[in-house]
Scaffold this motif. Sequence first.
Motif, PDB file in Angstrom:
ATOM      1  N   SER A  26       0.804  -1.213   0.000  1.00  0.00           N
ATOM      2  CA  SER A  26       0.000   0.000   0.000  1.00  0.00           C
ATOM      3  C   SER A  26       0.837   1.262   0.000  1.00  0.00           C
ATOM      4  CB  SER A  26      -0.922  -0.004   1.230  1.00  0.00           C
ATOM      5  OG  SER A  26      -0.133   0.046   2.400  1.00  0.00           O
ATOM      6  N   GLY A  27       2.148   1.123   0.060  1.00  0.00           N
ATOM      7  CA  GLY A  27       3.011   2.288   0.067  1.00  0.00           C
ATOM      8  C   GLY A  27       3.451   2.653   1.470  1.00  0.00           C
ATOM      9  N   SER A  28       2.828   2.089   2.477  1.00  0.00           N
ATOM     10  CA  SER A  28       3.260   2.319   3.855  1.00  0.00           C
ATOM     11  C   SER A  28       3.829   1.020   4.393  1.00  0.00           C
ATOM     12  CB  SER A  28       2.084   2.777   4.718  1.00  0.00           C
ATOM     13  OG  SER A  28       1.104   1.765   4.779  1.00  0.00           O
ATOM     14  N   SER A  29       4.656   1.138   5.406  1.00  0.00           N
ATOM     15  CA  SER A  29       5.359  -0.036   5.894  1.00  0.00           C
ATOM     16  C   SER A  29       4.457  -0.994   6.652  1.00  0.00           C
ATOM     17  CB  SER A  29       6.536   0.383   6.769  1.00  0.00           C
ATOM     18  OG  SER A  29       6.077   1.113   7.876  1.00  0.00           O
ATOM     19  N   ASN A  82      10.484  -4.623   6.353  1.00  0.00           N
ATOM     20  CA  ASN A  82      11.490  -4.908   5.341  1.00  0.00           C
ATOM     21  C   ASN A  82      10.888  -5.155   3.967  1.00  0.00           C
ATOM     22  OD1 ASN A  82      13.749  -4.656   7.010  1.00  0.00           O
ATOM     23  ND2 ASN A  82      13.491  -6.728   7.772  1.00  0.00           N
ATOM     24  N   GLY A  83       9.609  -4.833   3.799  1.00  0.00           N
ATOM     25  CA  GLY A  83       8.962  -4.991   2.510  1.00  0.00           C
ATOM     26  C   GLY A  83       8.572  -6.432   2.264  1.00  0.00           C
ATOM     27  N   PRO A  84       8.282  -6.788   1.070  1.00  0.00           N
ATOM     28  CA  PRO A  84       8.400  -5.966  -0.123  1.00  0.00           C
ATOM     29  C   PRO A  84       7.261  -4.968  -0.250  1.00  0.00           C
ATOM     30  CG  PRO A  84       7.540  -8.114  -0.721  1.00  0.00           C
ATOM     31  CD  PRO A  84       7.842  -8.153   0.747  1.00  0.00           C
ATOM     32  N   TRP A  85       7.556  -3.878  -0.943  1.00  0.00           N
ATOM     33  CA  TRP A  85       6.564  -2.878  -1.297  1.00  0.00           C
ATOM     34  C   TRP A  85       6.462  -2.906  -2.813  1.00  0.00           C
ATOM     35  CZ3 TRP A  85      10.533  -1.946   2.171  1.00  0.00           C
ATOM     36  CH2 TRP A  85      10.153  -1.753   3.508  1.00  0.00           C
ATOM     37  N   THR A  86       5.270  -3.080  -3.345  1.00  0.00           N
ATOM     38  CA  THR A  86       5.083  -3.180  -4.786  1.00  0.00           C
ATOM     39  C   THR A  86       4.844  -1.804  -5.379  1.00  0.00           C
ATOM     40  OG1 THR A  86       4.171  -5.391  -4.559  1.00  0.00           O
ATOM     41  CG2 THR A  86       3.683  -4.236  -6.598  1.00  0.00           C
ATOM     42  N   LEU A  87       5.613  -1.464  -6.405  1.00  0.00           N
ATOM     43  CA  LEU A  87       5.427  -0.212  -7.134  1.00  0.00           C
ATOM     44  C   LEU A  87       4.346  -0.402  -8.192  1.00  0.00           C
ATOM     45  CD1 LEU A  87       9.158   0.844  -7.584  1.00  0.00           C
ATOM     46  CD2 LEU A  87       7.523   1.631  -5.864  1.00  0.00           C
ATOM     47  N   LEU A 140       5.217  -6.416 -11.040  1.00  0.00           N
ATOM     48  CA  LEU A 140       6.353  -7.140 -10.460  1.00  0.00           C
ATOM     49  C   LEU A 140       7.557  -6.233 -10.212  1.00  0.00           C
ATOM     50  CD1 LEU A 140       6.137 -10.516 -12.411  1.00  0.00           C
ATOM     51  CD2 LEU A 140       5.470 -10.061 -10.060  1.00  0.00           C
ATOM     52  N   ARG A 141       7.335  -4.938 -10.061  1.00  0.00           N
ATOM     53  CA  ARG A 141       8.404  -4.014  -9.657  1.00  0.00           C
ATOM     54  C   ARG A 141       8.249  -3.783  -8.165  1.00  0.00           C
ATOM     55  NH1 ARG A 141       8.654   0.370 -14.577  1.00  0.00           N
ATOM     56  NH2 ARG A 141       9.453  -1.114 -16.073  1.00  0.00           N
ATOM     57  N   GLN A 142       9.285  -4.107  -7.432  1.00  0.00           N
ATOM     58  CA  GLN A 142       9.203  -4.051  -5.980  1.00  0.00           C
ATOM     59  C   GLN A 142      10.399  -3.354  -5.356  1.00  0.00           C
ATOM     60  OE1 GLN A 142       8.713  -8.057  -4.567  1.00  0.00           O
ATOM     61  NE2 GLN A 142       6.662  -8.226  -5.402  1.00  0.00           N
ATOM     62  N   VAL A 143      10.177  -2.845  -4.153  1.00  0.00           N
ATOM     63  CA  VAL A 143      11.237  -2.276  -3.327  1.00  0.00           C
ATOM     64  C   VAL A 143      11.366  -3.185  -2.114  1.00  0.00           C
ATOM     65  CG1 VAL A 143      11.987  -0.278  -1.988  1.00  0.00           C
ATOM     66  CG2 VAL A 143      10.625   0.055  -4.074  1.00  0.00           C
ATOM     67  N   ARG A 144      12.587  -3.564  -1.806  1.00  0.00           N
ATOM     68  CA  ARG A 144      12.852  -4.440  -0.657  1.00  0.00           C
ATOM     69  C   ARG A 144      14.106  -3.955   0.058  1.00  0.00           C
ATOM     70  NH1 ARG A 144      11.417 -10.542  -2.214  1.00  0.00           N
ATOM     71  NH2 ARG A 144       9.652 -10.116  -3.566  1.00  0.00           N
ATOM     72  N   ILE A 145      14.234  -4.342   1.295  1.00  0.00           N
ATOM     73  CA  ILE A 145      15.469  -4.127   2.042  1.00  0.00           C
ATOM     74  C   ILE A 145      16.200  -5.470   2.035  1.00  0.00           C
ATOM     75  CG2 ILE A 145      16.523  -3.477   4.244  1.00  0.00           C
ATOM     76  CD1 ILE A 145      14.911  -1.210   2.933  1.00  0.00           C
ATOM     77  N   ASN A 146      17.385  -5.480   1.436  1.00  0.00           N
ATOM     78  CA  ASN A 146      18.194  -6.696   1.353  1.00  0.00           C
ATOM     79  C   ASN A 146      19.562  -6.435   1.956  1.00  0.00           C
ATOM     80  OD1 ASN A 146      16.260  -8.241   0.017  1.00  0.00           O
ATOM     81  ND2 ASN A 146      16.954  -7.596  -1.995  1.00  0.00           N
ATOM     82  N   GLU A 147      20.277  -7.501   2.181  1.00  0.00           N
ATOM     83  CA  GLU A 147      21.655  -7.389   2.636  1.00  0.00           C
ATOM     84  C   GLU A 147      22.555  -7.922   1.532  1.00  0.00           C
ATOM     85  OE1 GLU A 147      24.287  -9.126   6.232  1.00  0.00           O
ATOM     86  OE2 GLU A 147      22.364  -8.237   6.768  1.00  0.00           O
ATOM     87  N   PHE A 148      23.579  -7.157   1.196  1.00  0.00           N
ATOM     88  CA  PHE A 148      24.526  -7.550   0.153  1.00  0.00           C
ATOM     89  C   PHE A 148      25.928  -7.275   0.672  1.00  0.00           C
ATOM     90  CE2 PHE A 148      26.956  -6.633  -3.779  1.00  0.00           C
ATOM     91  CZ  PHE A 148      26.782  -7.853  -4.417  1.00  0.00           C
ATOM     92  N   GLU A 179      12.923  -5.288 -10.760  1.00  0.00           N
ATOM     93  CA  GLU A 179      11.869  -6.015 -11.450  1.00  0.00           C
ATOM     94  C   GLU A 179      12.030  -7.491 -11.107  1.00  0.00           C
ATOM     95  OE1 GLU A 179      11.614  -5.467 -15.663  1.00  0.00           O
ATOM     96  OE2 GLU A 179      11.025  -3.373 -15.447  1.00  0.00           O
ATOM     97  N   PHE A 180      10.917  -8.138 -10.848  1.00  0.00           N
ATOM     98  CA  PHE A 180      10.902  -9.566 -10.553  1.00  0.00           C
ATOM     99  C   PHE A 180      10.194 -10.283 -11.689  1.00  0.00           C
ATOM    100  CE2 PHE A 180      11.939  -7.681  -6.626  1.00  0.00           C
ATOM    101  CZ  PHE A 180      12.566  -8.635  -5.856  1.00  0.00           C
ATOM    102  N   TYR A 181      10.328 -11.600 -11.743  1.00  0.00           N
ATOM    103  CA  TYR A 181       9.638 -12.400 -12.737  1.00  0.00           C
ATOM    104  C   TYR A 181       9.138 -13.670 -12.068  1.00  0.00           C
ATOM    105  CZ  TYR A 181      13.939 -15.181 -13.004  1.00  0.00           C
ATOM    106  OH  TYR A 181      15.019 -15.963 -12.700  1.00  0.00           O
ATOM    107  N   GLU A 182       8.144 -14.285 -12.685  1.00  0.00           N
ATOM    108  CA  GLU A 182       7.573 -15.502 -12.126  1.00  0.00           C
ATOM    109  C   GLU A 182       8.049 -16.702 -12.924  1.00  0.00           C
ATOM    110  OE1 GLU A 182       3.275 -17.405 -10.837  1.00  0.00           O
ATOM    111  OE2 GLU A 182       3.395 -15.330 -11.508  1.00  0.00           O
ATOM    112  N   LYS A 183       8.514 -17.719 -12.205  1.00  0.00           N
ATOM    113  CA  LYS A 183       8.965 -18.952 -12.844  1.00  0.00           C
ATOM    114  C   LYS A 183       8.547 -20.122 -11.963  1.00  0.00           C
ATOM    115  CE  LYS A 183      13.057 -21.295 -14.636  1.00  0.00           C
ATOM    116  NZ  LYS A 183      14.517 -21.226 -14.803  1.00  0.00           N
ATOM    117  N   ASN A 184       7.818 -21.041 -12.515  1.00  0.00           N
ATOM    118  CA  ASN A 184       7.330 -22.221 -11.786  1.00  0.00           C
ATOM    119  C   ASN A 184       6.587 -21.825 -10.513  1.00  0.00           C
ATOM    120  OD1 ASN A 184       8.524 -23.939 -13.709  1.00  0.00           O
ATOM    121  ND2 ASN A 184      10.470 -23.883 -12.618  1.00  0.00           N
TER     122      ASN A 184
END
Length: 107
Positions: free
Chosen positions: A35-38, A43-48, A51-59, A69-74
């Motif tokens: 919905s745009g609010s946390s 840590n999300g995901p928040w959908t724009l 399948l375009r999303q904003v997430r907090i990740n660790e790298f 952008e995400f995609y669906e597979k299986n």
Amino acid sequence: MPKTKKDSSSSDSDSGPEDKTPAKKSKTGNGKGASGSSGDNHNGPWTLEKLRQVRINEFKGRRMVDIREFYEKNGEILPGKKGISLQPNQWKKLIELAPEITKALGD
């Protein structure tokens, strides 16, 4: 020439699927917390959109704001290569610039 160091790149952005920490998998892609609010999910995901999303990740041990952008597979939602990961200071700068960017868009 084989790579001998993992830190051979000076870029902090990643290109997607080869990230060490995979994104949370969703079988529905319904964008809970989108919905745009946390809400309760800090840590999300928040959908724009779709399948375009904003997430907090660790790298590489750093927390990043990942816009991707995400995609669906299986039946699974997987991260794609199209996206950017911003360090917290870069995210804060983008938020600081948001009003100026919005004005330039004319909206």
